[in-house]
Design an enzyme around this catalytic site. Structure first.
Site, PDB file in Angstrom:
ATOM      1  N   GLU A 156     -42.917  42.674  36.686  1.00 59.44           N
ATOM      2  CA  GLU A 156     -43.724  43.883  36.977  1.00 59.44           C
ATOM      3  C   GLU A 156     -44.123  44.558  35.777  1.00 59.44           C
ATOM      4  O   GLU A 156     -45.613  44.878  36.095  1.00 59.44           O
ATOM      5  CB  GLU A 156     -42.928  44.766  38.165  1.00 59.44           C
ATOM      6  CG  GLU A 156     -42.522  44.095  39.232  1.00 59.44           C
ATOM      7  CD  GLU A 156     -41.426  44.961  39.996  1.00 59.44           C
ATOM      8  OE1 GLU A 156     -40.471  45.269  39.375  1.00 59.44           O
ATOM      9  OE2 GLU A 156     -41.782  45.290  41.258  1.00 59.44           O
TER      10      GLU A 156
ATOM     11  N   GLY B 262     -38.442  43.993  37.084  1.00 60.24           N
ATOM     12  CA  GLY B 262     -39.030  44.980  36.476  1.00 60.24           C
ATOM     13  C   GLY B 262     -39.901  44.347  35.264  1.00 60.24           C
ATOM     14  O   GLY B 262     -40.856  44.948  34.861  1.00 60.24           O
TER      15      GLY B 262
ATOM     16  N   GLU C  71     -34.770  40.219  42.716  1.00 62.33           N
ATOM     17  CA  GLU C  71     -34.352  41.610  43.453  1.00 62.33           C
ATOM     18  C   GLU C  71     -33.602  41.384  44.508  1.00 62.33           C
ATOM     19  O   GLU C  71     -32.504  41.760  45.072  1.00 62.33           O
ATOM     20  CB  GLU C  71     -35.223  42.471  43.767  1.00 62.33           C
ATOM     21  CG  GLU C  71     -35.931  43.067  42.357  1.00 62.33           C
ATOM     22  CD  GLU C  71     -37.126  42.528  41.695  1.00 62.33           C
ATOM     23  OE1 GLU C  71     -37.388  41.485  42.052  1.00 62.33           O
ATOM     24  OE2 GLU C  71     -37.944  43.049  40.976  1.00 62.33           O
TER      25      GLU C  71
HETATM   26  N1  DAK Z   1     -30.005  45.068  33.429  1.00 65.58           N
HETATM   27  C1  DAK Z   1     -29.083  45.174  32.455  1.00 65.58           C
HETATM   28  N2  DAK Z   1     -28.664  44.465  31.635  1.00 65.58           N
HETATM   29  C2  DAK Z   1     -29.105  43.253  31.567  1.00 65.58           C
HETATM   30  C3  DAK Z   1     -29.943  42.739  32.457  1.00 65.58           C
HETATM   31  C4  DAK Z   1     -30.357  43.684  33.449  1.00 65.58           C
HETATM   32  N3  DAK Z   1     -31.533  43.510  33.922  1.00 65.58           N
HETATM   33  N4  DAK Z   1     -30.485  41.427  32.339  1.00 65.58           N
HETATM   34  C5  DAK Z   1     -29.569  41.054  31.334  1.00 65.58           C
HETATM   35  N5  DAK Z   1     -28.624  41.980  30.693  1.00 65.58           N
HETATM   36  C6  DAK Z   1     -27.754  41.984  29.928  1.00 65.58           C
HETATM   37  C7  DAK Z   1     -26.211  41.220  30.608  1.00 65.58           C
HETATM   38  O1  DAK Z   1     -25.575  42.135  31.349  1.00 65.58           O
HETATM   39  C8  DAK Z   1     -25.701  41.098  28.979  1.00 65.58           C
HETATM   40  O2  DAK Z   1     -24.971  41.892  28.523  1.00 65.58           O
HETATM   41  P1  DAK Z   1     -23.382  42.083  27.967  1.00 65.58           P
HETATM   42  O3  DAK Z   1     -22.657  41.474  28.858  1.00 65.58           O
HETATM   43  O4  DAK Z   1     -23.695  41.027  26.801  1.00 65.58           O
HETATM   44  O5  DAK Z   1     -23.350  43.421  27.600  1.00 65.58           O
HETATM   45  C9  DAK Z   1     -26.910  40.711  28.249  1.00 65.58           C
HETATM   46  O6  DAK Z   1     -28.115  41.362  28.789  1.00 65.58           O
HETATM   47  C10 DAK Z   1     -27.070  39.205  27.987  1.00 65.58           C
HETATM   48  O7  DAK Z   1     -27.349  38.693  29.338  1.00 65.58           O
HETATM   49  P2  DAK Z   1     -26.662  37.470  29.927  1.00 65.58           P
HETATM   50  O8  DAK Z   1     -25.265  37.504  29.297  1.00 65.58           O
HETATM   51  O9  DAK Z   1     -26.552  37.412  31.342  1.00 65.58           O
HETATM   52  O10 DAK Z   1     -27.740  36.484  29.424  1.00 65.58           O
HETATM   53  P3  DAK Z   1     -27.576  34.889  29.918  1.00 65.58           P
HETATM   54  O11 DAK Z   1     -28.414  34.052  29.084  1.00 65.58           O
HETATM   55  O12 DAK Z   1     -26.290  34.459  30.505  1.00 65.58           O
HETATM   56  O13 DAK Z   1     -28.632  35.031  31.396  1.00 65.58           O
HETATM   57  C11 DAK Z   1     -30.387  36.149  32.631  1.00 65.58           C
HETATM   58  C12 DAK Z   1     -29.860  35.721  30.938  1.00 65.58           C
HETATM   59  C13 DAK Z   1     -31.772  36.935  32.326  1.00 65.58           C
HETATM   60  C14 DAK Z   1     -30.523  34.673  33.451  1.00 65.58           C
HETATM   61  C15 DAK Z   1     -29.460  36.995  33.196  1.00 65.58           C
HETATM   62  O14 DAK Z   1     -28.947  37.891  32.172  1.00 65.58           O
HETATM   63  C16 DAK Z   1     -29.798  37.764  34.557  1.00 65.58           C
HETATM   64  O15 DAK Z   1     -30.069  37.045  35.486  1.00 65.58           O
HETATM   65  N6  DAK Z   1     -30.271  38.896  34.258  1.00 65.58           N
HETATM   66  C17 DAK Z   1     -30.715  39.894  35.709  1.00 65.58           C
HETATM   67  C18 DAK Z   1     -31.984  39.417  35.928  1.00 65.58           C
HETATM   68  C19 DAK Z   1     -32.212  40.162  37.316  1.00 65.58           C
HETATM   69  O16 DAK Z   1     -31.807  40.238  38.220  1.00 65.58           O
HETATM   70  N7  DAK Z   1     -33.368  41.018  37.113  1.00 65.58           N
HETATM   71  C20 DAK Z   1     -33.944  41.973  37.852  1.00 65.58           C
HETATM   72  C21 DAK Z   1     -33.257  43.293  37.899  1.00 65.58           C
HETATM   73  S1  DAK Z   1     -33.646  44.252  39.137  1.00 65.58           S
HETATM   74  C22 DAK Z   1     -36.737  49.472  43.068  1.00 65.58           C
HETATM   75  C23 DAK Z   1     -37.171  49.912  41.855  1.00 65.58           C
HETATM   76  C24 DAK Z   1     -36.882  49.102  40.758  1.00 65.58           C
HETATM   77  C25 DAK Z   1     -36.344  47.835  41.106  1.00 65.58           C
HETATM   78  C26 DAK Z   1     -36.215  47.426  42.331  1.00 65.58           C
HETATM   79  C27 DAK Z   1     -36.347  48.392  43.217  1.00 65.58           C
HETATM   80  N8  DAK Z   1     -36.925  50.704  44.043  1.00 65.58           N
HETATM   81  C28 DAK Z   1     -37.201  51.721  43.796  1.00 65.58           C
HETATM   82  C29 DAK Z   1     -36.946  49.857  45.620  1.00 65.58           C
HETATM   83  C30 DAK Z   1     -36.082  46.814  40.138  1.00 65.58           C
HETATM   84  C31 DAK Z   1     -35.403  45.908  40.148  1.00 65.58           C
HETATM   85  C32 DAK Z   1     -34.953  44.899  39.078  1.00 65.58           C
HETATM   86  O17 DAK Z   1     -35.759  44.679  38.121  1.00 65.58           O
END
Ligand code: DAK
Length: 261
Positions: A115, A112, A135
């Protein structure tokens, strides 16, 4: 206007910065962020004095690391639908604001977050920025317009590769792909955004507004209709004081003083 997940900073006359401000969660888009964005974008749309909006993320690590995974994991189907619809609508409102919107991507722009950046008119990235649509790692597909805006920006095959593999790209590769317009050292990100915002703020307000309108509205029309829309808008601009002043100033060899009328 009091927000708990956003900051609005008037930087200079006509230039506003909107910061997504949840650095502990890497500025992830929770339902609260989306609701506040809705309110902020409506207020920005109604403010006739604004000329440029800069959008960025708080802290040094992230622009926005995605939709909030913790919040999404708890959503019922109905809540998920509501969340998605609200976010889609607010991204579209941002895209259609009557002023240019520049994303200043200072770190992770994932899911997001990528996006959101793509819903801005163009992206300036710091050399620490990283983009991706991860995703598929979570068993979902992009849901805030990513499949469509990424395809329009970088082309079908490149978009498909990024969306299907979830591969993240650094700023230089994002530049080569055409996803970002400029890459600058992290310390210069705001300065570059301001430099571009000042250039825009010095131009005719009505002309900038309608130039954006033509690009945003025209890109989904066929060429004949899009060019006709351009001709119609050109005709409209011929009725403005700004057009008279801009051309008079050129002929008198002096800078134009636009009134926005
Ligand atoms: N959501 C919630 N918390 C998040 C987050 C996220 N997207 N990304 C990071 N955080 C939080 C972590 O949980 C952590 O929290 P604590 O554990 O400290 O409480 C804090 O931020 C620091 O993150 P990390 O400890 O993980 O930090 P690192 O440096 O180790 O890693 C990272 C950074 C960006 C590589 C990692 O945090 C990561 O992979 N984050 C998730 C990235 C991700 O997968 N983003 C996409 C999310 S899904 C839909 C509608 C909407 C969507 C899809 C479909 N439909 C209606 C069909 C949207 C989807 C998305 O965006």
């Amino acid at each position: 206007m009091g927000f708990s997940t956003l900051e609005l900073d008037p930087l200079e006359p006509g230039i506003l910065r909107l910061t997504i401000n949840r650095p502990k969660a890497l500025n992830a888009l929770s339902p609260e962020v989306i609701a506040e964005l809705e309110e902020a974008v409506a207020a920005i749309a109604a403010d006739a004095a604004l000329r440029v909006l800069l959008v960025t993320g708080a802290g040094e690590k992230a622009f926005v690391a995605g939709a909030d995974i913790a919040a999404m994991s708890q959503m019922t189907p109905l809540e998920g639908r509501e969340f998605s619809n609200r976010a889609l609508a607010v991204f579209r409102s941002l895209e259609l604001l009557p002023i240019p919107v520049i994303a200043l991507v200072n770190g992770y722009a994932l899911g997001g977050g990528c996006e959101l950046a793509m819903a801005c008119d163009w992206i300036i990235a710091s050399d620490k920025a990283q983009f991706g649509q991860p995703e598929v790692n979570l068993g979902i597909c992009p849901g805030f317009g990513g499949t469509q805006r990424l395809t329009r920006l970088v082309g079908r095959a490149r978009a498909l590769e990024l969306v299907c593999t979830g591969r993240q790209v650094k700023a230089e590769e994002a530049y080569a792909l055409g996803l970002v317009n400029h890459v600058v050292p992290a310390a210069d990100l705001l300065a570059k955004g301001l430099e571009q915002a000042r250039l825009i703020a010095a131009k005719g307000p009505v002309a900038v507004k309608y130039a954006k309108h033509l690009v945003q509205r025209g890109q989904d029309l066929d060429l004949d209709n899009a060019c006709q829309l351009e001709a119609d808008v050109f005709g409209l601009l011929c009725a403005t004081e700004d057009k008279a002043e801009g051309m008079r100033a050129f002929l008198e060899k002096r800078p134009a003083k636009f009134s926005g009328r």
